[in-house]
Scaffold this motif. Structure first.
Motif, PDB file in Angstrom:
ATOM      1  N   GLN A 213      71.977  22.110  31.909  1.00 17.62           N
ATOM      2  CA  GLN A 213      73.216  22.330  32.666  1.00 17.62           C
ATOM      3  C   GLN A 213      72.932  23.420  33.694  1.00 17.62           C
ATOM      4  O   GLN A 213      71.979  24.186  33.548  1.00 17.62           O
ATOM      5  CB  GLN A 213      74.365  22.754  31.755  1.00 17.62           C
ATOM      6  N   GLU A 214      73.744  23.456  34.743  1.00 16.65           N
ATOM      7  CA  GLU A 214      73.490  24.429  35.796  1.00 16.65           C
ATOM      8  C   GLU A 214      73.587  25.859  35.266  1.00 16.65           C
ATOM      9  O   GLU A 214      74.535  26.208  34.553  1.00 16.65           O
ATOM     10  CB  GLU A 214      74.476  24.249  36.949  1.00 16.65           C
ATOM     11  N   VAL A 215      72.595  26.667  35.607  1.00 17.58           N
ATOM     12  CA  VAL A 215      72.610  28.089  35.266  1.00 17.58           C
ATOM     13  C   VAL A 215      72.997  28.848  36.532  1.00 17.58           C
ATOM     14  O   VAL A 215      72.185  29.020  37.444  1.00 17.58           O
ATOM     15  CB  VAL A 215      71.238  28.561  34.733  1.00 17.58           C
TER      16      VAL A 215
ATOM     17  N   PRO B 286      69.538  26.235  41.773  1.00 16.18           N
ATOM     18  CA  PRO B 286      70.397  25.777  40.679  1.00 16.18           C
ATOM     19  C   PRO B 286      70.709  24.284  40.785  1.00 16.18           C
ATOM     20  O   PRO B 286      70.765  23.714  41.870  1.00 16.18           O
ATOM     21  CB  PRO B 286      71.666  26.607  40.870  1.00 16.18           C
ATOM     22  N   GLY B 287      70.884  23.646  39.628  1.00 20.34           N
ATOM     23  CA  GLY B 287      71.235  22.231  39.595  1.00 20.34           C
ATOM     24  C   GLY B 287      71.728  21.847  38.216  1.00 20.34           C
ATOM     25  O   GLY B 287      71.553  22.592  37.251  1.00 20.34           O
ATOM     26  N   SER B 288      72.330  20.676  38.107  1.00 16.52           N
ATOM     27  CA  SER B 288      72.945  20.262  36.838  1.00 16.52           C
ATOM     28  C   SER B 288      71.905  19.997  35.752  1.00 16.52           C
ATOM     29  O   SER B 288      72.247  19.911  34.574  1.00 16.52           O
ATOM     30  CB  SER B 288      73.821  19.023  37.045  1.00 16.52           C
TER      31      SER B 288
ATOM     32  N   GLY C  25      70.980  30.495  27.446  1.00 14.48           N
ATOM     33  CA  GLY C  25      71.567  30.790  28.753  1.00 14.48           C
ATOM     34  C   GLY C  25      70.594  31.224  29.822  1.00 14.48           C
ATOM     35  O   GLY C  25      70.994  31.473  30.960  1.00 14.48           O
ATOM     36  N   LYS C  26      69.305  31.299  29.491  1.00 18.77           N
ATOM     37  CA  LYS C  26      68.307  31.733  30.483  1.00 18.77           C
ATOM     38  C   LYS C  26      67.473  30.541  30.944  1.00 18.77           C
ATOM     39  O   LYS C  26      66.855  29.851  30.128  1.00 18.77           O
ATOM     40  CB  LYS C  26      67.415  32.837  29.914  1.00 18.77           C
TER      41      LYS C  26
ATOM     42  N   MET D 242      67.116  34.311  34.435  1.00 17.38           N
ATOM     43  CA  MET D 242      65.894  33.514  34.339  1.00 17.38           C
ATOM     44  C   MET D 242      64.843  34.187  33.462  1.00 17.38           C
ATOM     45  O   MET D 242      64.762  35.413  33.405  1.00 17.38           O
ATOM     46  CB  MET D 242      65.337  33.236  35.740  1.00 17.38           C
ATOM     47  N   ALA D 243      64.071  33.356  32.787  1.00 15.50           N
ATOM     48  CA  ALA D 243      63.006  33.862  31.907  1.00 15.50           C
ATOM     49  C   ALA D 243      61.930  32.789  31.794  1.00 15.50           C
ATOM     50  O   ALA D 243      62.132  31.642  32.191  1.00 15.50           O
ATOM     51  CB  ALA D 243      63.563  34.209  30.527  1.00 15.50           C
TER      52      ALA D 243
END
Length: 275
Positions: free
Chosen positions: A140-142, A148-150, A157-158, A216-217
């Motif tokens: 899912q988009e973050v 970003p994208g779906s 969450g990362k 992001m990670a």
């Protein structure tokens, strides 16, 4: 139930993950276009290609419309990165020795491969590869990530990966970049600064991402600190082997090389015009 696209009678594997600094990202675009053509006309089986590019920023077409693009590129180049423009959708991403890219190239079916089915196939591949780690990989988009994208892939969450698609000559290439090692937030900070300098507060019709580095990670930060690109390559090969009667290693054939060279010249020309 529709059978997974991962199940193929044969998987051709092209491993270019250790070619190093001499391997140009523009060559990758031309290789995938070439493979799309040969897979699309049935002269090659379904193909998985893996590759790594060092110190490269890949921009999307929208990025080339930034009001202060040249200053943004100067920043990236001053930090040792080469800047190119991709031929598929999306926005700026970072490629370096800790980022593994994978393409899955399928022939278009009679009824056509739905675009979401292509994305779902790549999601399924990554989930199967990391099954043993018992992590929940979400698509899912973050918000706050770059490009970003779906179909952003994330854990807790990362974001650690993004997926794109390219369709050409009855071939479908589904492509993913996997942040395997290194700092996801440092890569994101680099892109945040690029947009900051490229925009300089100007109002634009297109809304560029407001990058938040802590969204992001890398997989080594999220899953296992001992992960390497080589270990992820083994997971890829094991997973595809389980989904096929036959896998075999390959490089471009004698028939494919002239088409690659034509595609590469076209990609080079398009890149120069875009920048």
């Amino acid at each position: 139930m529709i059978e997974s696209l991962l199940y193929q009678p044969s998987w051709r594997i092209i491993d270019q993950s250790s070619l190093g600094y001499q391997f140009d990202a523009l060559q990758s675009f031309a290789i995938d276009d070439t493979l799309c053509a040969f897979v699309g006309k049935g002269e090659s089986p379904a193909t998985s290609r893996a590759w790594v590019h060092h110190q490269t920023i890949v921009l999307g077409i929208q990025d080339t419309k930034l009001p202060y693009l040249e200053e943004g590129i100067e920043l990236l180049e001053s930090m040792g990165y080469r800047v190119i423009v991709r031929n598929s959708g999306g926005l700026a991403v970072v490629l370096d020795e800790g980022v593994l890219n994978i393409s899955l190239i399928f022939p278009e079916t009679e009824k056509g491969i739905d675009i979401n089915r292509g994305y779902d196939t790549m999601l399924e591949l990554i989930q199967k590869m990391f099954e043993a780690y018992e992590v929940d990989i979400v698509a899912q988009e973050v918000v706050g990530s770059y490009c970003p994208g779906s179909y952003d892939l994330s854990i807790d969450g990362k974001k650690f990966a993004g997926i794109s698609q390219r369709r050409l000559r009855k071939g479908v290439a589904v492509q993913i970049y996997l942040g395997v090692t290194g700092s996801g937030s440092e890569r994101a900070e680099l892109i945040r600064r690029f947009y900051e300098i490229g925009l300089q507060g100007a109002q634009t019709k297109f809304v560029y991402p407001d990058v938040k580095p802590d969204t992001m990670a890398s997989l080594s930060e999220l899953v296992d600190s001992n992960l390497t690109v080589q270990k992820v390559m083994v997971l890829l090969l094991q997973t595809l082997k389980n989904k096929s009667e036959h896998i075999f290693a390959s490089q471009l054939t004698e028939e494919e090389m002239p088409v690659f060279e034509q595609n590469y010249m076209r990609v080079l020309d398009r890149n120069q015009k875009a920048l």
